[in-house]
Design an enzyme around this catalytic site. Sequence first.
Site, PDB file in Angstrom:
ATOM      1  N   LYS A  78       0.856  -1.196   0.000  1.00 48.37           N
ATOM      2  CA  LYS A  78       0.000   0.000   0.000  1.00 48.37           C
ATOM      3  C   LYS A  78       0.886   1.239   0.000  1.00 48.37           C
ATOM      4  CE  LYS A  78      -3.894   2.002   2.609  1.00 48.37           C
ATOM      5  NZ  LYS A  78      -4.726   1.885   3.829  1.00 48.37           N
ATOM      6  N   SER A 153      -9.698   1.973   3.007  1.00 44.44           N
ATOM      7  CA  SER A 153      -8.821   2.681   2.101  1.00 44.44           C
ATOM      8  C   SER A 153      -7.842   1.787   1.344  1.00 44.44           C
ATOM      9  CB  SER A 153      -8.031   3.731   2.884  1.00 44.44           C
ATOM     10  OG  SER A 153      -7.150   3.119   3.806  1.00 44.44           O
ATOM     11  N   SER A 177      -9.862  -0.323   7.177  1.00 49.52           N
ATOM     12  CA  SER A 177      -9.246  -0.140   5.861  1.00 49.52           C
ATOM     13  C   SER A 177      -8.555  -1.360   5.264  1.00 49.52           C
ATOM     14  CB  SER A 177      -8.249   1.019   5.902  1.00 49.52           C
ATOM     15  OG  SER A 177      -8.932   2.240   5.811  1.00 49.52           O
TER      16      SER A 177
END
Lengths: 485, 95
Positions: A78, A153, A177
């Site tokens: 990420k 996210s 997330s």
Amino acid sequence: MTMHQLTIHEAHELLKAKQLSSVELTKASLGRIHQVEPEVRALVTITDELALKQAQKADELIAAGDISPLTGIPVLIKDNMCTKGTKTTCSSKMLENFVPPYNATVVEKLNACSVVIIGKANMDEFAMGSSTENSALFTTHNPWDLSRVPGGSSGGSAAAVAASETIYALGSDTGGSIRQPAGFCSVTGLKPTYGRVSRYGLVAFASSLDQIGPLTQDVTDCALVLNAIAGYDPRDSTSVPYPTPDYTQCLTANIKGLHIGVPKEYFVEGMQTEVATAMRAAINKLEELGATIDWEVSLPHTPYALAVYYIIAPSEASANLARYDGVKYGYSCQDADSMWEAMEKTRQHGFGAEVKRRIMLGTYALSAGYYDAYYLKAQKVRTLIRQEFDQAFEKFDALVTPTSPTVPFKIGERVDDPLQMYLSDVCTLPINIAGVPAISIPAGFANGLPIGMQIIGKPFSEETILKIAHAYQQATDWHKKKPEI
Amino acid sequence: MKLSREEVLHIALLARLGLTETEVARLGEQLSNILENFEALQQVDTEDIPPTAQSIALQNVTKDDEVTASLPPSQILANAPKKEKNFFRVRAVLE
């Protein structure tokens, strides 16, 4: 079964037996990325050159008999975890050209296992969001239905695992997330206990809630990745100095005698019928496997978790994001007459709408005259929520809930209504507030759209929830289904 | 709970966040709406309940005062928008 669809443990066996090389595996993943990325858009940066170099090195190590369970296997990171020499954008204009001079601890730990980093994953800007629609770069599409969001996210990480663009990925979880996008994309996603994994080099959003974890194709892979990234780190004073077990040892598929509670408050108003139905079926399956289920557990402060979270997280964010002043790194507006004007313009043009909204909300909650009514009050209710979990865990080994009240929603459907968007994390937020571990695993589909089941454990009892999740995956095959893309 | 235009501007100043007129209006409305929803929190009895700042039992973590290696200035300055010699270049603070 094609090469890019292998799990970590399957790929490892082939690499060890020399039936597959890391270069071949890496090329297969990169090929898949180039094939589907125009539609999925999960990656902010593709590090193909670096990946092939790392793959060659891994092959040399393997030839010399030096192999760990992750050696030579592609991973996607990420884009809020620092990668030395590779851009780390947080999907923000503010950090669009930021190249970190150091690695996050988790990246160092993966490098020590000679993994292959194939790129950086798209996300909501600064991890604030539930759909990747807050990315300042582009929106990621759900591989199960390209007109829908992948969740967020860590939406890029989840979508890329689902679309077989990577063997596994790392995400971060502040209010859901990792788990919510794992649920939306039908992959396995774990948020470890707060303090289990070092946050050093993770771009800070809400420091008392943030935690890094794996997104994988199954629970075995999840345990393997947790083995590699967990542990005390002197550079993160909130990481705990506890020993780390071998998380694969608990994967026995035997859950007889475990006590599992189902908190009724998580079956919220507005929950889709299909989700509730799938959840009942999944819980019945756990009962069939020998667990004792109590359907009538109550955690009465659950409805307040949303407000507690959206006061505490933005408050911490407003403090953490004060560092973006256009002086040391990141976007810097030069078209200004004074220092203050330069700073205000830098932040005006560098941050997107949701980040600004949360900075404003947090600044308000911390400001003179409102601190007691909002921030302090939220911290006190946080105590009550934690205590409720503590009490529940005196009776139960784990709690089970849906990961999200709905299946993935349409891109654009919730962007104009922040509260509606916040509600998609209503089942995952309380877990970060309490700091306990939780995993989301695939638990069915409604009209072809994924449904996730969340299993919550006591602090530092990742082994128990991995064991339950593994037992469920041994008895079902939801996690083996792949989107047609 | 309705935030006035002045309140929105005051918070923006505290956060050093430049806002357009459209943003001031939109944020005023959205924040008011969000805060109104959070009013429910006031119903919770928190008499004698201590606040939680973080969820683990660690307190006052200290480390030995030892000199360790740090990054060279060239790497620290590599991302600087403006630099001069081994320094970040900033605008005048006092004018």
